[in-house]
Design an enzyme around this catalytic site. Structure first.
Site, short mmCIF file in Angstrom:
data_model
loop_
_atom_site.label_atom_id
_atom_site.label_comp_id
_atom_site.label_asym_id
_atom_site.label_seq_id
_atom_site.Cartn_x
_atom_site.Cartn_y
_atom_site.Cartn_z
N LYS A 204 6.34 2.37 -14.64
CA LYS A 204 7.16 3.49 -14.17
C LYS A 204 8.53 2.98 -13.72
O LYS A 204 9.56 3.51 -14.11
CB LYS A 204 6.44 4.21 -13.02
N GLY A 266 2.62 7.05 -10.15
CA GLY A 266 2.00 6.06 -11.05
C GLY A 266 0.52 6.31 -11.26
O GLY A 266 0.01 6.27 -12.39
N GLU A 352 -5.05 4.44 -2.75
CA GLU A 352 -3.59 4.32 -2.66
C GLU A 352 -2.98 5.65 -2.20
O GLU A 352 -1.91 5.69 -1.61
CB GLU A 352 -3.00 3.88 -4.00
N LYS A 503 4.50 -7.65 -1.55
CA LYS A 503 5.39 -7.94 -2.69
C LYS A 503 6.61 -8.71 -2.21
O LYS A 503 7.03 -9.68 -2.83
CB LYS A 503 5.88 -6.63 -3.34
O1 F6P Z 1 2.47 -1.62 -6.19
C1 F6P Z 1 1.78 -0.43 -6.38
C2 F6P Z 1 2.33 0.30 -7.55
O2 F6P Z 1 3.61 0.75 -7.27
C3 F6P Z 1 1.43 1.42 -7.98
O3 F6P Z 1 1.62 2.56 -7.23
C4 F6P Z 1 1.78 1.55 -9.41
O4 F6P Z 1 0.84 2.30 -10.13
C5 F6P Z 1 1.85 0.11 -9.82
O5 F6P Z 1 2.42 -0.54 -8.70
C6 F6P Z 1 2.64 -0.21 -11.04
O6 F6P Z 1 3.95 0.25 -10.95
P1 F6P Z 1 4.88 0.40 -12.21
O7 F6P Z 1 4.26 1.40 -13.13
O8 F6P Z 1 6.20 0.85 -11.68
O9 F6P Z 1 4.97 -0.95 -12.88
#
Ligand code: F6P
Length: 539
Positions: A204, A266, A352, A503
């Protein structure tokens, strides 16, 4: 806060009254309970009778939901209000499955036009890959699609791909890589030919460390294997994202990008572009059937009165156990091997979304929120952890999921599977008393070991067969169950700030691992762990 309302207090009193009543008592007081407590939604049957509830419980839970404003919040979500307040966004995964002739404009965007525009783009691409129109750089047909993503960009499509195995294209396989552990990509690439491999980079944000690291390594593997230049990337990499700039910066042509929008969370995105690997595998028609199943459950959630509203009832019953019985976990037990990743998918969806301690108004709650969601397919789980569910000290409310027809006809074990499904729910609910064991002549020294307390509640969800439509119904059911709980607890189910700190710290630690002399300013435990790793790395 919700626990200061009279409705919450009425439930506390009701719990005290009901605490000494067993499921055996409830069934003997009302032998027709199974009938009156079974809800059917468009062919999906939910037997709620093995719950520690009576009519009064349901009334009080519905009053609680009303006090929390659930009907208004449902309307607001479907309308496109910015209910994700901490990110100031609408929450419109339900719009992803609205039919083409619906209309919805939110914040000046023609949502339906955009959604169907992308679905059409996906369908064209999926058909091209499936019929061999889309070929790799050297002209070979695509045989393997590798989805690179994590969290919501992995769990949903992976779960659905496995669940809908019976609908798969016979000569296209999908593989899924999520973990930054290089072993995962190593395993996924094993035996693959770069000439026939297509990578779908699903993110995303297009900033996720794991996904970008895996995509970068996959690109190197591809270029190395093809012995070709960067121009070959266009035939072997596509992206699914809301971030066109990030996609372009990575080197994927935005013509090969399938878009979605910030109003799709997501973990709510498997029916947006993030489902592309599934669409390639099962074909656009089956994918649209899945969307229709989602939509059917959406319509039910939006319009059914709360007392008959299945997602709302399941959410409220979950609250009954979490807050009034103080039972922290919730098991999901599909009696379907094809749903083996469903519990993992639901873990993200639920934990989540509702693992939050701050209300929408910014206050820290003084009641429990969120449940620990876990599970495995039956009958495997029976031989692993069911012991604790039957005789452990803390009850675990469970959702059983079963299908009247098997997925494949060549091996006939379905009676045995279904008998186990029904037997487990029966054993959990009614147990086996000390008296029954004595009548059976069980040795007195073993009577207490062999007795089952029973009174362990479960939902039984039954459908005809695991089709794309039914999978859509099931996922939507759990999405709205999660929403219901978030509304009652007063939290924002659509942000996830709690994943950020780890992170940020990881990004700070990465350079510290490679620079042997970089000063370490963590706590003594973290410093020592980094030192140990650095020493090992230099050996
Ligand atoms: O770190 C959690 C998160 O943001 C989730 O909510 C999300 O599904 C996943 O990481 C992956 O995010 P992205 O699709 O932006 O790579």
């Amino acid at each position: 806060m919700i626990n200061e309302t009279p409705q919450w207090h009425a439930l506390i009193s009701h719990h005290e009254e009901l605490a000494s009543t067993s499921l055996r008592d409830l069934f003997s007081a009302d032998p027709d309970r199974a009938e009156s407590l079974t809800v059917e939604v468009d062919g999906l049957i939910a037997d709620l009778s093995k719950h520690l509830i009576d009519d009064v419980t349901v009334d009080l839970l519905v009053e609680l939901a009303e006090a929390a404003g659930l009907p208004d919040r449902i309307a607001g979500m479907f309308r496109g209000d910015h209910i994700n307040t901490t990110e100031d966004r609408a929450v419109l995964h339900t719009a992803l499955r609205l039919p083409r002739d619906a209309s919805l404009e939110v914040d000046g965007q023609d949502v339906i036009g955009d959604v169907h525009g992308v679905l059409d783009h996906m369908a064209q691409f999926a058909e091209d890959v499936r019929d061999g129109t889309w070929r790799g750089h050297s002209g070979e047909r695509i045989k393997t699609v590798v989805n690179i993503g994590i969290g919501g960009s992995d769990l949903g499509p992976y779960m659905a791909y496995r669940a809908l195995m019976a609908y798969r294209h016979e000569s296209i396989e999908a593989r899924f890589v999520s973990n930054v552990d290089g072993t995962h990509l190593h395993q996924a690439l094993e035996g693959l030919d770069p000439e026939t491999t297509l990578f779908i980079v699903a993110s995303k944000t297009f900033t996720t460390l794991e996904t970008l690291a895996n995509a970068k390594s996959a690109r190197a593997w591809l270029l190395d294997g093809l012995g070709a230049d960067e121009s070959s990337i266009a035939k072997h990499f596509v992206a699914l994202s809301t971030n066109a700039e990030g996609v372009a910066a990575f080197g994927i042509d935005t013509a090969n990008m399938f878009e979605f929008w910030d109003w799709v969370g997501g973990r709510y995105s498997m029916d947006a572009a993030i489902g592309l690997s599934v669409m390639v595998a099962i074909g656009p028609e089956n994918f649209h059937d899945m969307l229709a199943g989602f939509h059917s459950m959406d319509q039910h959630f939006r319009h059914a009165p709360l007392r008959e509203n299945l997602p709302a009832l399941l959410g409220l019953i979950g609250i009954w156990y979490r807050n009034f019985f103080d039972w922290p976990s919730h098991a999901v037990l599909p009696y379907s091997q094809l749903l083996d990743r469903f519990p993992a998918y639901l873990q993200q969806l639920d934990m989540e979304s509702n693992g939050k301690r701050t209300t929408l108004g910014g206050e820290v709650v003084d009641y429990e929120t969120g449940s620990i969601v876990w599970g495995e397919p039956g009958t495997n789980g029976q031989h692993a952890f069911y012991q604790l569910i039957h005789q452990g000290t803390t009850p675990v409310p469970a959702d059983f999921i079963g299908f009247l027809s098997p997925d494949f006809d060549d091996i006939d074990h379905h009676d045995a599977l279904m008998a186990n499904l029904f037997a487990q729910a029966e054993a959990l609910a009614f147990g086996k008393t000390v008296e029954e064991l004595r009548v059976e002549g069980v040795d007195e020294s073993l009577v207490s070991h062999k007795s089952f307390p029973g009174n362990r509640p479960s939902t039984m969800l039954i459908s005809g067969r695991l089709t794309p439509y039914v999978l859509g119904q099931l996922v939507s059911l759990y999405e709205h169950r999660t929403f219901t709980q978030g509304v009652v607890w007063g939290v924002n189910s659509f942000d996830q700030w709690g994943v950020e700190l780890g992170k940020v710290l990881a990004m700070a630690i990465i350079p510290e691992l490679t620079e042997a002399t970089a000063p370490l300013e963590h706590d003594s435990s973290t410093n020592a762990l980094i030192e140990r790793y650095r020493k090992h790395r230099m050996m």
